[in-house]
Each structure stands twice: as structure tokens, then as C-alpha cells.
Design a protein around this motif. Structure first.
Motif, PDB file in Angstrom:
ATOM      1  N   ILE A 193     -16.560   0.778  70.787  1.00 23.77           N
ATOM      2  CA  ILE A 193     -16.147  -0.605  70.528  1.00 23.77           C
ATOM      3  C   ILE A 193     -17.068  -1.575  71.263  1.00 23.77           C
ATOM      4  CG2 ILE A 193     -14.318  -2.288  71.016  1.00 23.77           C
ATOM      5  CD1 ILE A 193     -12.304  -0.023  70.348  1.00 23.77           C
ATOM      6  N   ASP A 194     -17.414  -1.250  72.500  1.00 17.83           N
ATOM      7  CA  ASP A 194     -18.323  -2.104  73.262  1.00 17.83           C
ATOM      8  C   ASP A 194     -19.702  -2.170  72.600  1.00 17.83           C
ATOM      9  OD1 ASP A 194     -16.345  -2.603  75.109  1.00 17.83           O
ATOM     10  OD2 ASP A 194     -17.037  -1.105  76.546  1.00 17.83           O
ATOM     11  N   LEU A 195     -20.173  -1.045  72.048  1.00 19.21           N
ATOM     12  CA  LEU A 195     -21.457  -1.047  71.349  1.00 19.21           C
ATOM     13  C   LEU A 195     -21.401  -1.940  70.114  1.00 19.21           C
ATOM     14  CD1 LEU A 195     -22.445   2.737  71.547  1.00 19.21           C
ATOM     15  CD2 LEU A 195     -23.519   0.845  72.778  1.00 19.21           C
ATOM     16  N   LEU A 196     -20.304  -1.877  69.385  1.00 22.14           N
ATOM     17  CA  LEU A 196     -20.137  -2.756  68.229  1.00 22.14           C
ATOM     18  C   LEU A 196     -20.088  -4.219  68.649  1.00 22.14           C
ATOM     19  CD1 LEU A 196     -17.454  -0.723  66.232  1.00 22.14           C
ATOM     20  CD2 LEU A 196     -19.748  -1.275  65.407  1.00 22.14           C
ATOM     21  N   TYR A 223      -1.561  -7.450  62.397  1.00 23.18           N
ATOM     22  CA  TYR A 223      -2.025  -7.613  63.773  1.00 23.18           C
ATOM     23  C   TYR A 223      -3.296  -8.457  63.913  1.00 23.18           C
ATOM     24  CZ  TYR A 223       1.280  -3.852  64.718  1.00 23.18           C
ATOM     25  OH  TYR A 223       2.414  -3.100  64.810  1.00 23.18           O
ATOM     26  N   ASN A 224      -4.048  -8.616  62.835  1.00 23.29           N
ATOM     27  CA  ASN A 224      -5.330  -9.318  62.896  1.00 23.29           C
ATOM     28  C   ASN A 224      -6.151  -8.874  64.116  1.00 23.29           C
ATOM     29  OD1 ASN A 224      -7.373 -11.086  62.121  1.00 23.29           O
ATOM     30  ND2 ASN A 224      -6.532 -12.781  63.320  1.00 23.29           N
ATOM     31  N   PRO A 225      -6.448  -7.583  64.231  1.00 21.59           N
ATOM     32  CA  PRO A 225      -7.171  -7.091  65.405  1.00 21.59           C
ATOM     33  C   PRO A 225      -8.659  -7.404  65.309  1.00 21.59           C
ATOM     34  CG  PRO A 225      -6.851  -5.304  63.870  1.00 21.59           C
ATOM     35  CD  PRO A 225      -6.152  -6.509  63.269  1.00 21.59           C
ATOM     36  N   ASP A 226      -9.355  -7.182  66.407  1.00 24.46           N
ATOM     37  CA  ASP A 226     -10.814  -7.292  66.403  1.00 24.46           C
ATOM     38  C   ASP A 226     -11.451  -6.018  65.840  1.00 24.46           C
ATOM     39  OD1 ASP A 226     -10.994  -9.883  67.838  1.00 24.46           O
ATOM     40  OD2 ASP A 226     -10.089  -8.726  69.468  1.00 24.46           O
ATOM     41  N   TYR A 227     -10.835  -4.876  66.134  1.00 22.47           N
ATOM     42  CA  TYR A 227     -11.387  -3.581  65.720  1.00 22.47           C
ATOM     43  C   TYR A 227     -10.263  -2.687  65.199  1.00 22.47           C
ATOM     44  CZ  TYR A 227     -15.382  -5.228  68.341  1.00 22.47           C
ATOM     45  OH  TYR A 227     -16.431  -5.987  68.779  1.00 22.47           O
ATOM     46  N   ILE A 228     -10.624  -1.868  64.217  1.00 20.29           N
ATOM     47  CA  ILE A 228      -9.688  -0.918  63.646  1.00 20.29           C
ATOM     48  C   ILE A 228     -10.303   0.474  63.737  1.00 20.29           C
ATOM     49  CG2 ILE A 228      -8.371  -0.228  61.623  1.00 20.29           C
ATOM     50  CD1 ILE A 228      -8.516  -3.119  60.645  1.00 20.29           C
ATOM     51  N   ILE A 229      -9.544   1.402  64.291  1.00 23.38           N
ATOM     52  CA  ILE A 229      -9.990   2.785  64.404  1.00 23.38           C
ATOM     53  C   ILE A 229      -9.270   3.609  63.349  1.00 23.38           C
ATOM     54  CG2 ILE A 229     -10.011   4.851  65.873  1.00 23.38           C
ATOM     55  CD1 ILE A 229      -9.932   2.922  68.288  1.00 23.38           C
ATOM     56  N   VAL A 256      -6.389  -1.759  66.792  1.00 21.68           N
ATOM     57  CA  VAL A 256      -5.305  -1.057  66.108  1.00 21.68           C
ATOM     58  C   VAL A 256      -5.829   0.300  65.656  1.00 21.68           C
ATOM     59  CG1 VAL A 256      -3.810  -1.021  64.065  1.00 21.68           C
ATOM     60  CG2 VAL A 256      -4.090  -3.122  65.356  1.00 21.68           C
ATOM     61  N   VAL A 257      -5.003   1.317  65.792  1.00 21.19           N
ATOM     62  CA  VAL A 257      -5.325   2.647  65.283  1.00 21.19           C
ATOM     63  C   VAL A 257      -4.662   2.814  63.924  1.00 21.19           C
ATOM     64  CG1 VAL A 257      -5.057   5.141  65.610  1.00 21.19           C
ATOM     65  CG2 VAL A 257      -5.536   3.653  67.576  1.00 21.19           C
ATOM     66  N   CYS A 258      -5.473   3.099  62.903  1.00 15.17           N
ATOM     67  CA  CYS A 258      -4.951   3.424  61.587  1.00 15.17           C
ATOM     68  C   CYS A 258      -5.002   4.936  61.414  1.00 15.17           C
ATOM     69  CB  CYS A 258      -5.770   2.745  60.489  1.00 15.17           C
ATOM     70  SG  CYS A 258      -5.380   1.007  60.265  1.00 15.17           S
ATOM     71  N   MET A 259      -3.849   5.537  61.224  1.00 16.95           N
ATOM     72  CA  MET A 259      -3.731   6.981  61.061  1.00 16.95           C
ATOM     73  C   MET A 259      -3.312   7.269  59.626  1.00 16.95           C
ATOM     74  SD  MET A 259      -1.709   9.397  63.787  1.00 16.95           S
ATOM     75  CE  MET A 259      -2.510   8.514  65.139  1.00 16.95           C
ATOM     76  N   ASN A 274     -12.955  -5.762  62.224  1.00 13.79           N
ATOM     77  CA  ASN A 274     -12.026  -6.333  61.253  1.00 13.79           C
ATOM     78  C   ASN A 274     -12.708  -7.517  60.578  1.00 13.79           C
ATOM     79  OD1 ASN A 274      -9.817  -7.113  59.755  1.00 13.79           O
ATOM     80  ND2 ASN A 274      -8.783  -8.105  61.470  1.00 13.79           N
ATOM     81  N   ASP A 275     -13.568  -7.183  59.634  1.00  9.76           N
ATOM     82  CA  ASP A 275     -14.360  -8.166  58.901  1.00  9.76           C
ATOM     83  C   ASP A 275     -13.834  -8.210  57.464  1.00  9.76           C
ATOM     84  OD1 ASP A 275     -16.521  -9.198  57.178  1.00  9.76           O
ATOM     85  OD2 ASP A 275     -17.770  -9.112  58.978  1.00  9.76           O
ATOM     86  N   PRO A 276     -13.542  -9.395  56.926  1.00 13.64           N
ATOM     87  CA  PRO A 276     -13.023  -9.476  55.552  1.00 13.64           C
ATOM     88  C   PRO A 276     -13.917  -8.784  54.532  1.00 13.64           C
ATOM     89  CG  PRO A 276     -12.812 -11.597  56.641  1.00 13.64           C
ATOM     90  CD  PRO A 276     -13.618 -10.729  57.565  1.00 13.64           C
ATOM     91  N   ARG A 277     -15.230  -8.809  54.792  1.00 12.91           N
ATOM     92  CA  ARG A 277     -16.157  -8.153  53.864  1.00 12.91           C
ATOM     93  C   ARG A 277     -15.980  -6.637  53.885  1.00 12.91           C
ATOM     94  NH1 ARG A 277     -21.614 -10.146  56.270  1.00 12.91           N
ATOM     95  NH2 ARG A 277     -20.370  -9.669  58.133  1.00 12.91           N
TER      96      ARG A 277
END
Length: 318
Positions: A121-124, A97-103, A24-27, A187-190
Motif C-alpha cells: 500500500i505504501d508503494l502504491l 466505505y469509500n476507502p483509499d485502497y481495496i485488497i 477494506v478487504v474484499c473476500m 479505489n479509483d473510479p476508472r
């Protein structure tokens, strides 16, 4: 057959190979609505892979555009307001959305190449300890030193050149910072809790406190640096072609004032901000050069207008 090729008939293996993470992109926007609309057109109309946009906005006159979710926020002071926009957009992205990654992208920060984002994202994804990919908010002091009229200061410039040649990073300050303008996070709760509990320190930049909070919570190995942009100030702050990143605040290129050398203002002091915006293309220039196949209404207006006074008319430009 290579080890990465799926076995014929094994649909489970095939899905693991082809499945991409949810992103997901957060703007975030205060008064740069024209930048935000074009940024959405870049993501929605020109990125090959579709990504939802959650847009947190504190501009009172803004109307919903191409974002999937619009989150209204109260206007606050610059640091508290910026942090609040990030918090609210990340929380909405995670809940919806519960995404894996947020930009995270500031509205005026355009990244033209989705592949660049996917590479980080691949590096992460390959590093269990990594939580965030971002540049620092560092400053290169060497241009100031080299152009100084003080011989002792110029000597520091020569010393930096010698030390840099042997791998010593002398002349770069504010390395212990993290860009809040543009970063990618798991997208880690911490991490969401970190954003919720982060309290800016009086006299600090938000980038300083953000770095300290990430290191305290996750350790320094949680950070994957965006090396293409280092050091950020002054040359990579507003335009970083290696990352296809452009965040110049002006719609057209600014001519450098007569007598002003790069990175130096009239009194010889270093300028982190406006001096870094001279002699680089403006928003209209870089958008035209990109030659996107799909132009949205906001792009067309910028490209076709001769009077650009409308563009982010209420926003500060620095």
C-alpha cells in the motif's frame, strides 16, 4: 528535529504524519466457506490495524460470520463467477466505505502478515501512476526442461541457465498476466469501471484479460509487481513464505505420489496445478505453525479435529 516530526502544538501536521489510509478487504468465496471463516479470523482477530471486510459469496449454504458486509452473488461458471464476485465486492466496498485502497483475497488465500500488505500500500501511495499491486500468473518452464528425456528440451534448460545468469528471463511464460486471486488496488473510479466492463475472452485465462485491461486503461507503469512470488507456478502458487501467503486447497499436506518428480506428472508433461501442492504444508499445518495469539472458532475446529473431511467438503481441490 527531522523533517518528518510534527511541530509541537501543530495538530494538523501531527495527523498527517500518523494518519493511515483507509483500507477494506474484499473476500470472495464460492464453496470454500471454511477457508473464508479462518481468513476472516486472521484479519479480524490477528491484524494489528482493524480493516473492514466485504465478503462476496455465491455459496448457497453460507451464513454470515465476521464480515462487515455480506454480498450474495449468483453462482456462475468459474471465470464469469470469479469476476462477478470481485466486481460486486469492490462496488460494495467503494459505496459503503469509500476507502483509499481495496485488497482482494480469494477465501482460501491467507496472508498472515498485515505488514506485507501495508508495505505494498505504501508503494502504491508513493507512485501517482500506480493503480494496482499484484504478481503475474507466470509459469516457470525450466523444471520441465531440465527433467525432460528429450535431449533438445534439456538443452533449452541449460540455455536458460546461461541466459538467466546474464539477466535474460528465458524460460518464464505467461508474464503478461495479473493475479486475480490476490491484489491491492487504489479505489479509483476508472478501476471500478474497468472491472464492470471487463469481458473475458473465450480461451483466455481471466488473469490474461485482467492484465490487458489494466495496461490498456492505465499503461504498464500502473502495475507494481509482487516480486517475492515470481514466477508463480509451480513453486509459489500455493505457498509463498516470503509473503506469508498460503492458498493450499487441502487441510493437510499431500504426499507426492511415488515416482512423480516435482513439477512433472507421469507422462512427463508439466502440471501447473496439483503438482505444485505436493510437499508443502496444508492449511492445518501452516495455521498451527503460525501460532496466532487469538484463535477463532473456525481456527480451533481445524486445529483440533482429527477428521478433516468436513473442511470445504463441497469444494473442488486442484
Amino acid at each position: 528535529m527531522s523533517g518528518t516530526e510534527p511541530v509541537a502544538g501543530n495538530t494538523e501536521s501531527a495527523s498527517k504524519v500518523t494518519e493511515r489510509p483507509k483500507v477494506v478487504v474484499c473476500m470472495t468465496t464460492h464453496e470454500r466457506a471454511d477457508c473464508a471463516r479462518i481468513n476472516m479470523e486472521i484479519v479480524k482477530l490477528n491484524y494489528p490495524e482493524p480493516w473492514p471486510i466485504v465478503h462476496a459469496c455465491s455459496g448457497s449454504s453460507y451464513e454470515k460470520y465476521m464480515e462487515d458486509e455480506l454480498v450474495w452473488c449468483q453462482p456462475l461458471t468459474i471465470i464469469d463467477g470469479a469476476l462477478n464476485l470481485v466486481r460486486k465486492s469492490f462496488r460494495a466496498a467503494a459505496d459503503k466505505y469509500n476507502p483509499d485502497y481495496i485488497i482482494h483475497l480469494d477465501a482460501d488465500t491467507w496472508v498472515f502478515d498485515q505488514g506485507l500488505l501495508q508495505r505494498y500500500i505504501d508503494l502504491l501511495a508513493r507512485d501517482d501512476k500506480a493503480i494496482i499491486a499484484a504478481s503475474s500468473w507466470s509459469t516457470d518452464q525450466r523444471p520441465k526442461w531440465r527433467q525432460s528425456k528429450n535431449p533438445l528440451v534439456r538443452l533449452k534448460g541449460h540455455l536458460a541457465k546461461l541466459l538467466n545468469a546474464v539477466g535474460i528471463d528465458f524460460g518464464i511464460k505467461r508474464k503478461d498476466t495479473l493475479s486475480t486471486q490476490f491484489f491491492i488496488a487504489k479505489n479509483d473510479p476508472r478501476f471500478l469501471e474497468l472491472l464492470e466492463t471487463l469481458v473475458p475472452v473465450e480461451g483466455h485465462t481471466l488473469e490474461t484479460d485482467f492484465y490487458a485491461a489494466v495496461v490498456k486503461t492505465f499503461g504498464p507503469k500502473a502495475i507494481i509487481g509482487m516480486v517475492e512470488r515470481e514466477p508463480v507456478h509451480p513453486e509459489n502458487r500455493h505457498w509463498c513464505p516470503q509473503m506469508t501467503l498460503h492458498c493450499q486447497h487441502w487441510p493437510e499436506q499431500l504426499p507426492r505420489p511415488e515416482g512423480m518428480a516435482a513439477g512433472v506428472v507421469a507422462d512427463g508433461k508439466y502440471a501447473d496445478g496439483i503438482s505444485g501442492q505436493y510437499d508443502i504444508p496444508g492449511k492445518k499445518d501452516v495455521l498451527k505453525a503460525r501460532s496466532f495469539s487469538h484463535l477463532g472458532p473456525a481456527m480451533r475446529r481445524l486445529l483440533e479435529s482429527t477428521d478433516l473431511s468436513y473442511y470445504n467438503a463441497k469444494a473442488k481441490r486442484y
